[in-house]
Each structure stands twice: as structure tokens, then as C-alpha cells.
Design an enzyme around this catalytic site. Structure first.
Site, PDB file in Angstrom:
ATOM      1  N   TYR A  96      42.025  43.335  44.300  1.00  0.00           N
ATOM      2  CA  TYR A  96      42.911  42.200  44.000  1.00  0.00           C
ATOM      3  C   TYR A  96      42.579  41.086  44.993  1.00  0.00           C
ATOM      4  CZ  TYR A  96      47.456  39.801  43.647  1.00  0.00           C
ATOM      5  OH  TYR A  96      48.434  38.855  43.525  1.00  0.00           O
ATOM      6  N   LYS A 169      45.629  42.249  38.120  1.00  0.00           N
ATOM      7  CA  LYS A 169      47.100  42.310  38.185  1.00  0.00           C
ATOM      8  C   LYS A 169      47.605  43.623  37.577  1.00  0.00           C
ATOM      9  CE  LYS A 169      48.257  38.273  40.025  1.00  0.00           C
ATOM     10  NZ  LYS A 169      49.283  37.942  41.017  1.00  0.00           N
TER      11      LYS A 169
HETATM   12  C1  PYR Z   1      48.913  35.628  44.123  1.00  0.00           C
HETATM   13  C2  PYR Z   1      48.774  34.775  42.955  1.00  0.00           C
HETATM   14  O1  PYR Z   1      49.313  35.039  41.914  1.00  0.00           O
HETATM   15  C3  PYR Z   1      48.006  33.560  43.067  1.00  0.00           C
HETATM   16  O2  PYR Z   1      47.531  33.242  44.148  1.00  0.00           O
HETATM   17  O3  PYR Z   1      47.861  32.888  42.037  1.00  0.00           O
HETATM   18 MG    MG Z   2      48.589  33.882  40.288  1.00  0.00          MG
END
Ligand code: PYR
Ligand code: MG
Ligand code: NAI
Length: 556
Positions: A96, A169
Site C-alpha cells: 500500500y 485498498k
Molecule cells: C491515503 C489516501 O487515500 C490518499 O493518499 O489518497
Molecule cells: Mg486516496
């Protein structure tokens, strides 16, 4: 010889949810048509995980680790999630944020096979069929993560390459909260891209034209929503990394009719709310009395403003009073109501021009430093993507204004963060109560070690999603978001100097279960739950998928 001789890979080795590789017993190998197709050893999941972890350790870079894990994900999901869960603090930044950002930029070049559903704006007639090829029924899906990839993290427009933000995600949903990997779908809405690098790259795999806008864009999103909701009526529809001009409009316009959740607005708002609640434990103040400055007033920044001002209202302020305790600073400086063409998501917080008429200006703009000096914020949030924007002068001005400011530089990935804690903690002389969007090491200053919590929506949305699924929630209500934030904040003890404002990633599974229970209770309280449970704690535990091989091989 005319005939073509082909050999096939047995089905049980091709389906990542059924495949167990060397863990198939000899009897299972015989039953599933795998005789002679695997080496003699029969291993346990633990033995396989030990080998995979060693192989992972031999990968030279985080991106190479990402690709190794991605291939494992496609081969054997149980083993992939076992590895992820056993090493969550180490591997969350690999699958992630921040490594997923690097992987997305390389995605068309590294492409091997795909686990997502691709919906092309040029082929709307295929939308339904694209879901139908999954062979899933109306009760088979709990969650769909969709992105049009216009604002991936803080790195902008990545077209079809952004598919991996949906995949990433979802991996976090399963690792952190046990959402069943068979009951989720990752979707890319390919509406074109305005990224010239991609458009000129012969390897680019998406639609090779500019982003579609206006009615054509809106119609395509509406088609996605109506088709997904019709085919999978119980699924939570998670929106990720849409551009600022679309994110809020889509959420607000569809919240009544669909089980829709915007992570960048609502998930981010709630994890920030959790950080603020922890900070207020330290300062012993009420949320009603806070002054919030948001630097970078796009999707995430205004989502945060919404949730903090909603909390002020719950704490006794009128909506007007709450809005008057929020200041937005964007590209053109402090947002005031005499500015032309303010987007609707900013205008709700625009300051009266009269109020700021005498504030000092640079090049006609009221800059961040001036805003901090004038407002003396108790909370400063960064969602601007501007690396280094929180300079020493800004941090010192913040600390000159109040005793213990909450300081949240949230832009991702690390190349975008407004300030790193190893700079800001000394600049603030240890006074700033900090959390940031990426994992960072603790900082020692003047004899105290400061543990910096990760204020990333990934620490909140998995539990929120699980709670919504367990409750069968028809909507994500403000009450559910606040319950999630309160449950996250309730898991930290901030009584020691330098304590983290947020729970550690290593406790994410347990933390997500607690969040899920609170969210399901809030869903029931708000009248949106369609499922009730005698023992909610047990229902949440039972709903959490564990990475273990099913009793009978061949079953999922
Ligand atoms: C963490 C997240 O969703 C972003 O940085 O867009
Ligand atoms: Mg995001
Ligand atoms: N920690 C977390 O959980 C989350 C962090 N984020 C991060 O927040 C950042 C913003 O994301 P989004 O809100 O989705 O993007 P966005 O594009 O909607 O918002 C960015 C805003 O910053 C403004 N901005 C750009 N340059 C600026 C400058 N020099 N001065 C002041 N403002 C400036 C833009 O005009 C825009 O309004 C990204 O880095 C993203 O990774 C987003 C969601 C969750």
C-alpha cells in the site's frame, strides 16, 4: 504431425483462492488431478510462509517486493494474506502507501495479469457484461473499490495504471479487517487520462485519449453506480482517488440512493478526527473550541474540515459558528468570499473578505505563514501535496500561537509530505502533537521519544467497512464515521509524553474489530442497519476471514 500437443495447468493450481501449492496432500493431489504436478514434499502453510518471506527478503527494492507479493497474490491468496498479516507493519508500506504509488507509475510496463474489472468510457455497453463475467450472484459481493485514478495519492492522474490503488485498498481491507477476498471487487473506471507521459508511452494500456468530462463523464459514473447496485445490491461502493471536482459531487449526489463511501473525504476525515480526539485528550480541550487551518483545500482537506466542523456542531456550536472556526489555504492563498470561481467544496468555508482585509499579503495572496500568525490555529492540517510547505517559520509560528498545537502533515507519498516529524518535532521543541500519512520512525528530542501515529485512512476504513457489512448498512452515516473515529482514539493512551495519537499498525486487526463493532452499533442507532445480531462482538469476529486453508482442499 498435424495435431498440436498442449499440456494444461490443473484448475486447482490456477485459482488463487483454491490453490495451496505444496500444501496439497497426496490424496488431495489425486482427487484434484494434480498427480505428478508438484514436488514430493507436503508442506504446512507456516512452512510455505517461511520460504515466501525469505524470498521476499531477497528482493532488492520495495518495488521489487511489491511485484513479488503481487505475483504471490495472483498465485495463492491464502499464503499472500498469511504473509501480510504476520508482517503487517513491515509489509503494509509495500503493498500500500507509499510503494503502491511507485508501482502505479510503472504499472503498464510491469503488467502481467489482472485481478480487476476494467470499465471503459468508450464501451459503456460492456459495463454489465464486465461484471457478469465474474460469475457472482447478488449476495456474493460485500464491497467494490472503484477509482478513476484522477488524483492518485498525491501523484496525480495515472489513468488505467491507477487500477492498483483499488487492488491495494482491498488488500488492506482483507489484511486489516478480514473482508473476504472472494467477496470484493476492484474496479478501474477508464475515462482517459490527461497525463502526457502516459499518452505518449507506447506501453500504456489504457484508453489513449484525454479525460472525458461533463455529461459523458457523469453518465458513465451513473452507469457504473446503477449497474453495480443492481447486480450487487448489498455491496458497499467505495470511491477512491477521484479528482476534487468529482469526488464530493458524486458522494453528495448519490448518498441517498446508494451504499456509497468516499474514502478520501470520509475515511480521511474520520482518521483525522481520531487524531484530533487524541490530541484533545492531551490538551484537555473541547473540540468546540478548536481553530482549524487546512493547507490544501481539495478532496481530503475539505473532507477533514467537514468532519471537524460537524464535531464542533455536535459539541454545541451552530453550523455558522463551526464554519467560522475553519480557515482554508489553497494555491491562491487564504480562501475568502471575494475570490472568483471558488469551487463549491471551498465556498462553504470562505472567510468574509472584510475580516481579512488588513491581513498582510504577498503577491496579493494571504500565505500560510500569515494565516497561521493571524489565526493562531490549534490544528494545522496539510493535504496540499506540497513537500516542505510547513517550514521552520510556519512550525514556530504555530507554536507561538498555542501551547500544544495538533500538527498533521498528511500528504502522501513521502515525496509530498509537508514536513517530516524529525524536523517538526525539534522545531516545535516537542510541543507539536503530530501524526502523518506515511509510516515513520519515532523521533527522539530532548530526552523524550515521540512515536508518530499514521494518520492514513487505511487505519480506519477497514474497520468501518467491516462494521458496515456486518450491519448490512444501507448508508454510511456521520454517526458511523464519528463512532469509528472515537473507537480508534479510544485505543490509545496519551498520558505518557511522546505517546502516539493513533494505535500502532501491528494492532490493526484487533483495532479494526473494535471499530467494526462501534460502527455496526452506530448503524443500528441511525436506523440504517438491515442485519441485527444477538452478540455483535462475536458476529464481527465470525465475519473476519482468516488466512488458513479450508478443511477440504479444493474448497475456498
Ligand atoms: C491515503 C489516501 O487515500 C490518499 O493518499 O489518497
Ligand atoms: Mg486516496
Ligand atoms: N493521510 C491520508 O489518509 C490521506 C492523505 N491524502 C493526501 O492528501 C493530498 C491531497 O489529496 P487530495 O485531497 O485527494 O487531492 P486534491 O487534488 O483534491 O487536493 C489538493 C489541494 O491542494 C491544493 N494545492 C496544490 N498546490 C498548493 C499550494 N502550493 N499551496 C496550497 N494549496 C495547494 C490544490 O489546489 C488542491 O485544492 C495527497 O498527497 C494525498 O495523498 C489524501 C487522502 C487521505
Amino acid at each position: 504431425m498435424n495435431g498440436v500437443v498442449t499440456s494444461t495447468v490443473p484448475a486447482a493450481l490456477c485459482d488463487p483462492l483454491r490453490n495451496r501449492g505444496t500444501a496439497f496432500t497426496h490424496a488431495e493431489r489425486e482427487r484434484l488431478g494434480l498427480t505428478g504436478r508438484l514436488p514430493a514434499a507436503v508442506e504446512t502453510l507456516d512452512q510455505q510462509a517461511a520460504r515466501a518471506y525469505a524470498q521476499l527478503g531477497r528482493q532488492p527494492t520495495d518495488l521489487a517486493k511489491y511485484l513479488y507479493l503481487d505475483a504471490l497474490h495472483d498465485r495463492n491468496e491464502t499464503l499472500y494474506f498469511k504473509l501480510l498479516l504476520d508482517h503487517l507493519p513491515e509489509l503494509l508500506p509495500v503493498v500500500y502507501d507509499p510503494t503502491v504509488g511507485d508501482a502505479i507509475q510503472q504499472w503498464s510496463h510491469d503488467y502481467r495479469r489482472s485481478r480487476a474489472v476494467y470499465l471503459s468510457v468508450d464501451r459503456p455497453q460492456d459495463v454489465r457484461a464486465s461484471f457478469e463475467t465474474l460469475g457472482l450472484g447478488p449476495d456474493d459481493v460485500d464491497l467494490i473499490v472503484v477509482s478513476d485514478a484522477q488524483q492518485i495519492l498525491g501523484i496525480g492522474d495515472w489513468g488505467v495504471n491507477g487500477t492498483d490503488i483499488s487492488v491495494g485498498k482491498l488488500a488492506v481491507y482483507t489484511a486489516a479487517a478480514g473482508l473476504h477476498p472472494e467477496r470484493v471487487i476492484a474496479v478501474n473506471l477508464d475515462v482517459g487520462t490527461d497525463n502526457q507521459v502516459l499518452l505518449n508511452d507506447p506501453m500504456y494500456l489504457g484508453n489513449r485519449h484525454a479525460r472525458v468530462t461533463g455529461t459523458a463523464y457523469d453518465d458513465f459514473v451513473a452507469l457504473y453506480l446503477s449497474t453495480a447496485a443492481e447486480l450487487f445490491p448489498r455491496a458497499l461502493l467505495h470511491f477512491e482517488d477521484f479528482g476534487p471536482s468529482h469526488a464530493r459531487r458524486i458522494l453528495v449526489g448519490n448518498a441517498k440512493d446508494h451504499r456509497i463511501f468516499n474514502d478520501d473525504l470520509q475515511g480521511t476525515g474520520a482518521i483525522v478526527m481520531a487524531s484530533v480526539l487524541s490530541g484533545l485528550e492531551v490538551t484537555r480541550q473541547s473540540v468546540a473550541d478548536q481553530r482549524l487551518v487546512v493547507f490544501g483545500a481539495g478532496t481530503a482537506g475539505t473532507g477533514i474540515a467537514d468532519q471537524i466542523s460537524a464535531a464542533m456542531v455536535r459539541a454545541g456550536r451552530t453550523p455558522e459558528q463551526a464554519a467560522s472556526q475553519v480557515w482554508l489555504v489553497d494555491k491562491d492563498g487564504l480562501v475568502s468570499d471575494d475570490m472568483d470561481g471558488l469551487p463549491d467544496y471551498q465556498s462553504a468555508y470562505a472567510r468574509p473578505a472584510e475580516e481579512v482585509r488588513d491581513w498582510p499579503r504577498t503577491d496579493g495572496r494571504i500565505d500560510l505563514l500569515t494565516a497561521v500568525r493571524q489565526v493562531r490555529p490549534t490544528i494545522l492540517v496539510g493535504t496540499s501535496t506540497v513537500h516542505g510547505a510547513f517550514t521552520q517559520e510556519v512550525v514556530e509560528a504555530l507554536c507561538a500561537g498555542v501551547e500544544r498545537p495538533v500538527l498533521l502533515p498528511l500528504s502522501n507519498p513521502g515525496s509530498r509530505i509537508e514536513v517530516m516529524p524529525d524536523q517538526a518535532i525539534p522545531w516545535s521543541k516537542g510541543k507539536a502533537l503530530m501524526a502523518v500519512g506515511i509510516p515513520v520512525d519515532p523521533v527522539t528530542y530532548d530526552g523524550t521519544t515521540y512515536t508518530i501515529g499514521q494518520a492514513n485512512n487505511a487505519l480506519l476504513y477497514p474497520g468501518l467497512g467491516l462494521g458496515a457489512v456486518v450491519a448490512g448498512a444501507e448508508h454510511i452515516t456521520d454517526g458511523m464515521l464519528l463512532a469509528a473515529a472515537t473507537a480508534v482514539a479510544g485505543q490509545v493512551d496519551v498520558s505518557e509524553p511522546g505517546a502516539s495519537l493513533l494505535p500502532p499498525v501491528r494492532n490493526l486487526r484487533a483495532s479494526s474489530a473494535v471499530v467494526a463493532v462501534a460502527v455496526a452499533e452506530a448503524a443500528a442507532g441511525d436506523g440504517v442497519a438491515t442485519r441485527t445480531h444477538g452478540n455483535l462482538v462475536q458476529a464481527v469476529q465470525d465475519a473476519m476471514w482468516q488466512p488458513a486453508y479450508a478443511e477440504r482442499a479444493g474448497d475456498r
